[in-house]
Design an enzyme around this catalytic site. Structure first.
Site, short mmCIF file in Angstrom:
data_model
loop_
_atom_site.label_atom_id
_atom_site.label_comp_id
_atom_site.label_asym_id
_atom_site.label_seq_id
_atom_site.Cartn_x
_atom_site.Cartn_y
_atom_site.Cartn_z
N MET A 1 0.83 -1.20 0.00
CA MET A 1 0.00 0.00 0.00
C MET A 1 0.87 1.25 0.00
O MET A 1 0.56 2.23 -0.69
CB MET A 1 -0.92 -0.01 1.22
CG MET A 1 -2.09 0.94 1.11
SD MET A 1 -3.19 0.46 -0.24
CE MET A 1 -4.26 1.89 -0.34
N TYR A 2 1.95 1.23 0.74
CA TYR A 2 2.86 2.38 0.74
C TYR A 2 3.46 2.57 -0.65
O TYR A 2 3.48 3.68 -1.18
CB TYR A 2 3.97 2.18 1.78
CG TYR A 2 4.97 3.32 1.77
CD1 TYR A 2 4.63 4.56 2.30
CD2 TYR A 2 6.24 3.15 1.22
CE1 TYR A 2 5.54 5.60 2.29
CE2 TYR A 2 7.14 4.19 1.20
CZ TYR A 2 6.79 5.42 1.74
OH TYR A 2 7.68 6.47 1.70
N GLY A 3 3.94 1.47 -1.25
CA GLY A 3 4.50 1.57 -2.59
C GLY A 3 3.47 2.07 -3.60
O GLY A 3 3.79 2.88 -4.47
N THR B 1 0.92 4.08 -3.03
CA THR B 1 0.67 5.50 -2.87
C THR B 1 1.83 6.35 -3.36
O THR B 1 1.64 7.47 -3.83
CB THR B 1 0.35 5.85 -1.40
OG1 THR B 1 1.43 5.45 -0.55
CG2 THR B 1 -0.94 5.18 -0.95
#
Length: 231
Positions: A110-112, A114
């Site tokens: 999810m971080y990647g 975003t």
């Protein structure tokens, strides 16, 4: 002189309040640096407004704030919008039918995702500014490097462990700000728009998802989720 407007970028209502406050205080804006970001833990978290918290903080808040402040940026003879991304975009595997990761959630992915959205937003914003004949605003995205702050400390898992082990070798916050400040202020960057910078140099985006079609798709989904119509 420094003045402060406090807002939680994860909450769209708070972003709207902050945008109105900034409009009331300042006749124009010469720069906007979208730099809020977080990496959460293994459990999916949603905001009070029902958005997945990583998506809300790292992308939706920036998208809405940029939309709200566009008129103030247009009053500047030369304004710059900088979106702080990360080389973690290379881990991105977006599912456009599940942007909120309701069906399948993993904190690192999810971080990647975003961080890829920060880059796609920059690229699509540049295209739309050009299409609307708005030449006085440029936009870039940056990778600041891995910086020695509290970022990711409480995320748990392998990422948190790696950050802890690497801490003595990470950049200071001042070093981490260098590329962002460069693209925000240096005359050499004037007129450049839509590009991605690392170590104060433009570099190619190495992702199969970095396409105009995906930029348009993300833009439309972001408008829907933030309730704004933008360019």
């Amino acid at each position: 002189r420094v003045s402060v407007v406090v807002a939680d970028l994860a909450l769209l209502a708070d972003v709207r309040r902050a945008g109105a406050d900034i409009h009331a205080r300042y006749p124009r804006l010469d720069g906007l640096i979208n730099n809020a970001g977080l990496l959460l833990g293994p459990r999916r978290t949603v905001t009070a407004e029902g958005n997945e918290a990583t998506l809300a903080t790292n992308h939706l808040g920036h998208f809405l704030l940029t939309s709200l402040l566009l008129d103030s940026l247009r009053r500047s003879p030369a304004a710059r919008v900088i979106n702080v991304a990360s080389t973690a975009y290379k881990m991105a595997r977006p599912d456009w039918d599940d942007l909120q990761a309701a069906r399948s959630y993993a904190a690192g992915r999810m971080y990647g995702n975003t961080k890829l959205y920060n880059i796609l937003f920059t690229q699509e914003l540049a295209r739309r500014l050009t299409a609307h004949g708005i030449s006085q605003i440029t936009t870039t995205s940056v990778h600041p490097g891995v910086v020695r702050t509290g970022f990711g400390r409480d995320s748990g898992g392998i990422f948190s462990l790696v950050l802890k082990l690497m801490r003595p070798f990470l950049l200071t916050p001042e070093q981490g700000a260098a590329t962002t400040l460069y693209v925000a202020t240096d005359p050499a960057v004037a007129g450049l728009s839509g590009q991605y910078f690392e170590k104060q140099k433009p570099v190619p985006v190495q992702s199969p998802f970095s396409t105009p079609e995906n930029g348009r798709r993300l833009w439309e989904l972001s408008e829907e989720l933030t309730g704004t119509t933008f360019l």
